[in-house]
Motif scaffolding. Structure first.
Motif, PDB file in Angstrom:
ATOM      1  N   THR A   6       0.837  -1.206   0.000  1.00  0.00           N
ATOM      2  CA  THR A   6       0.000   0.000   0.000  1.00  0.00           C
ATOM      3  C   THR A   6       0.867   1.249   0.000  1.00  0.00           C
ATOM      4  N   GLN A   7       1.889   1.262   0.854  1.00  0.00           N
ATOM      5  CA  GLN A   7       2.764   2.429   0.937  1.00  0.00           C
ATOM      6  C   GLN A   7       3.519   2.634  -0.363  1.00  0.00           C
ATOM      7  N   THR A   8       3.958   1.543  -0.978  1.00  0.00           N
ATOM      8  CA  THR A   8       4.661   1.652  -2.248  1.00  0.00           C
ATOM      9  C   THR A   8       3.759   2.264  -3.316  1.00  0.00           C
ATOM     10  N   ILE A   9       2.518   1.801  -3.381  1.00  0.00           N
ATOM     11  CA  ILE A   9       1.576   2.333  -4.374  1.00  0.00           C
ATOM     12  C   ILE A   9       1.348   3.824  -4.146  1.00  0.00           C
ATOM     13  N   VAL A  10       1.172   4.207  -2.880  1.00  0.00           N
ATOM     14  CA  VAL A  10       0.939   5.622  -2.550  1.00  0.00           C
ATOM     15  C   VAL A  10       2.115   6.472  -2.972  1.00  0.00           C
ATOM     16  N   TYR A  11       3.341   6.015  -2.683  1.00  0.00           N
ATOM     17  CA  TYR A  11       4.524   6.811  -2.997  1.00  0.00           C
ATOM     18  C   TYR A  11       4.801   6.867  -4.493  1.00  0.00           C
ATOM     19  N   VAL A  12       4.511   5.780  -5.200  1.00  0.00           N
ATOM     20  CA  VAL A  12       4.663   5.803  -6.658  1.00  0.00           C
ATOM     21  C   VAL A  12       3.673   6.778  -7.276  1.00  0.00           C
ATOM     22  N   VAL A  13       2.448   6.792  -6.741  1.00  0.00           N
ATOM     23  CA  VAL A  13       1.441   7.743  -7.221  1.00  0.00           C
ATOM     24  C   VAL A  13       1.902   9.182  -6.977  1.00  0.00           C
ATOM     25  N   LEU A  14       2.462   9.443  -5.792  1.00  0.00           N
ATOM     26  CA  LEU A  14       2.971  10.789  -5.493  1.00  0.00           C
ATOM     27  C   LEU A  14       4.107  11.174  -6.439  1.00  0.00           C
ATOM     28  N   LEU A  15       5.007  10.226  -6.676  1.00  0.00           N
ATOM     29  CA  LEU A  15       6.145  10.496  -7.556  1.00  0.00           C
ATOM     30  C   LEU A  15       5.664  10.862  -8.958  1.00  0.00           C
ATOM     31  N   PHE A  16       4.750  10.062  -9.505  1.00  0.00           N
ATOM     32  CA  PHE A  16       4.280  10.337 -10.858  1.00  0.00           C
ATOM     33  C   PHE A  16       3.299  11.502 -10.900  1.00  0.00           C
ATOM     34  N   ALA A  17       2.684  11.825  -9.762  1.00  0.00           N
ATOM     35  CA  ALA A  17       1.864  13.039  -9.697  1.00  0.00           C
ATOM     36  C   ALA A  17       2.754  14.266  -9.867  1.00  0.00           C
ATOM     37  N   PRO A 109      12.002   8.404   3.916  1.00  0.00           N
ATOM     38  CA  PRO A 109      10.571   8.673   3.706  1.00  0.00           C
ATOM     39  C   PRO A 109       9.809   7.438   3.234  1.00  0.00           C
ATOM     40  N   PHE A 110      10.425   6.652   2.360  1.00  0.00           N
ATOM     41  CA  PHE A 110       9.777   5.453   1.824  1.00  0.00           C
ATOM     42  C   PHE A 110       9.466   4.451   2.928  1.00  0.00           C
ATOM     43  N   LEU A 111      10.367   4.364   3.910  1.00  0.00           N
ATOM     44  CA  LEU A 111      10.233   3.360   4.962  1.00  0.00           C
ATOM     45  C   LEU A 111       9.535   3.888   6.216  1.00  0.00           C
ATOM     46  N   THR A 112       9.132   5.168   6.199  1.00  0.00           N
ATOM     47  CA  THR A 112       8.462   5.753   7.360  1.00  0.00           C
ATOM     48  C   THR A 112       7.211   4.957   7.721  1.00  0.00           C
ATOM     49  N   ALA A 202       8.952  14.893  -0.046  1.00  0.00           N
ATOM     50  CA  ALA A 202      10.114  14.249  -0.666  1.00  0.00           C
ATOM     51  C   ALA A 202       9.723  13.553  -1.961  1.00  0.00           C
ATOM     52  N   MET A 203       8.651  12.761  -1.944  1.00  0.00           N
ATOM     53  CA  MET A 203       8.235  12.043  -3.139  1.00  0.00           C
ATOM     54  C   MET A 203       7.730  12.994  -4.223  1.00  0.00           C
ATOM     55  N   LEU A 204       7.052  14.049  -3.815  1.00  0.00           N
ATOM     56  CA  LEU A 204       6.572  15.031  -4.788  1.00  0.00           C
ATOM     57  C   LEU A 204       7.745  15.718  -5.485  1.00  0.00           C
ATOM     58  N   SER A 205       8.763  16.120  -4.719  1.00  0.00           N
ATOM     59  CA  SER A 205       9.917  16.802  -5.307  1.00  0.00           C
ATOM     60  C   SER A 205      10.718  15.860  -6.204  1.00  0.00           C
ATOM     61  N   ILE A 206      10.840  14.585  -5.804  1.00  0.00           N
ATOM     62  CA  ILE A 206      11.535  13.609  -6.654  1.00  0.00           C
ATOM     63  C   ILE A 206      10.772  13.438  -7.967  1.00  0.00           C
TER      64      ILE A 206
END
Length: 302
Positions: A6-17, A109-112, A202-206
């Motif tokens: 779930t966390q991976t999906i959320v962070y990937v969505v943020l990254l590509f957003a 951040p990914f592992l938070t 962090a994910m948004l800026s990446i």
């Protein structure tokens, strides 16, 4: 497993957003300058306070530092061996990219929320070991590769380490743990509010910085680079699991961290040292995607 998926999906969505907002013209690459300052000086130190507020020191934390330093050493030696007949530009590219990790802006951040307090502390100690290499030994070796006269500068190394807000907060929280002291509750509450924003920013800026433009001419070299990096990392990971006396949560944290992407600052350092910054940027973007997949797989298996 469901939590990390779930966390991976959320962070990937943020990254590509973030990437999508950039392509739509809503954000520009220049906008990340502000975000990086907020992350560096506010949310990352606050996140360190959150992660280490209940820390109790134990001897295995020294091993975390040694594994971080040792991993960078092994990867550096492998890179030097692989590029011994290559141009100085290629050697510099391997030097700043093969043995570095994006810990503060990506792995943590990914592992938070997925790691225990001890697991989080393991990441911090590993991070310090890698930072010594990145800002000290790698810099000196880059000068030698270019034929420069600069030598190892302890002053420069200490300045880079101790002027980093996140490293300073690591050390402060470790000191407080050693003295059995705890920050006041209002400070912890403030840190909680700020720290909870770190992963999002962090994910948004990446994502805004992310740019996947693969040059087919360099594709073969890129495959070789990542085969060398992850092949070596798998050997190191096996050594950590089999020979180092870590508790299960610390062992998991270190193994997951070993799969993290290349340091986000690596392309800039490569460029400044006379290497191919564009190629390093391509490696960095690919390493983010490989890092997401690798960290999720290792978390599930270890």
């Amino acid at each position: 497993m469901s939590n990390v998926l779930t966390q991976t999906i959320v962070y990937v969505v943020l990254l590509f957003a973030g990437y999508g907002f950039k392509k739509a013209g809503i954000f520009k690459v220049e906008d990340t300058d502000f975000l990086k300052k907020v992350i560096l000086y506010l949310t990352m130190p606050a996140m360190a306070v959150n992660g280490l507020k209940d820390l109790e020191l134990q001897p295995s934390f020294l091993w975390c530092f040694l594994v971080g330093f040792g991993t960078s050493t092994i990867l550096m030696l492998v890179g030097m061996a692989a590029t011994r007949k290559k141009s100085p530009e290629e050697k510099v590219m391997y030097l700043f990219n093969l043995n570095t990790y994006n810990i503060g802006n990506f792995a943590i951040p990914f592992l938070t929320g997925l790691l225990s307090t001890d697991g989080f502390a393991a990441l911090c100690l590993f991070d310090i070991g890698v930072a010594i290499y990145l800002y000290g030994i790698d810099y000196s070796l880059a000068e030698a590769v270019k034929g420069g006269k600069s030598r190892f500068s302890l002053k420069f190394l200490l300045k880079k380490i101790f002027t980093s807000p996140i490293t300073d907060m690591y050390l402060l929280m470790i000191l407080l743990a050693a003295l059995h002291l705890r920050l006041p509750e209002p400070v912890l509450k403030l840190a909680s509010v700020m720290g909870n924003a770190n992963a999002f920013l962090a994910m948004l800026s990446i994502g805004i910085l992310f740019e996947l433009k693969l040059d087919r001419k360099n594709l073969r070299e890129m495959v070789k680079f990542f085969a060398l990096r992850y092949g070596t990392i798998l050997v190191i990971m096996a050594g950590v699991i089999l020979f180092i006396p870590f508790s299960p949560d610390i062992r998991q944290a270190i193994c997951v961290l070993l799969a993290a992407p290349v340091a986000s600052i690596a392309p800039l350092l490569t460029q400044n040292a006379g290497g191919n910054g564009a190629k390093a940027a391509q490696i960095n973007s690919v390493s983010i995607l490989l890092g997401i997949a690798g960290m999720m797989i290792v978390y599930a298996l270890v």
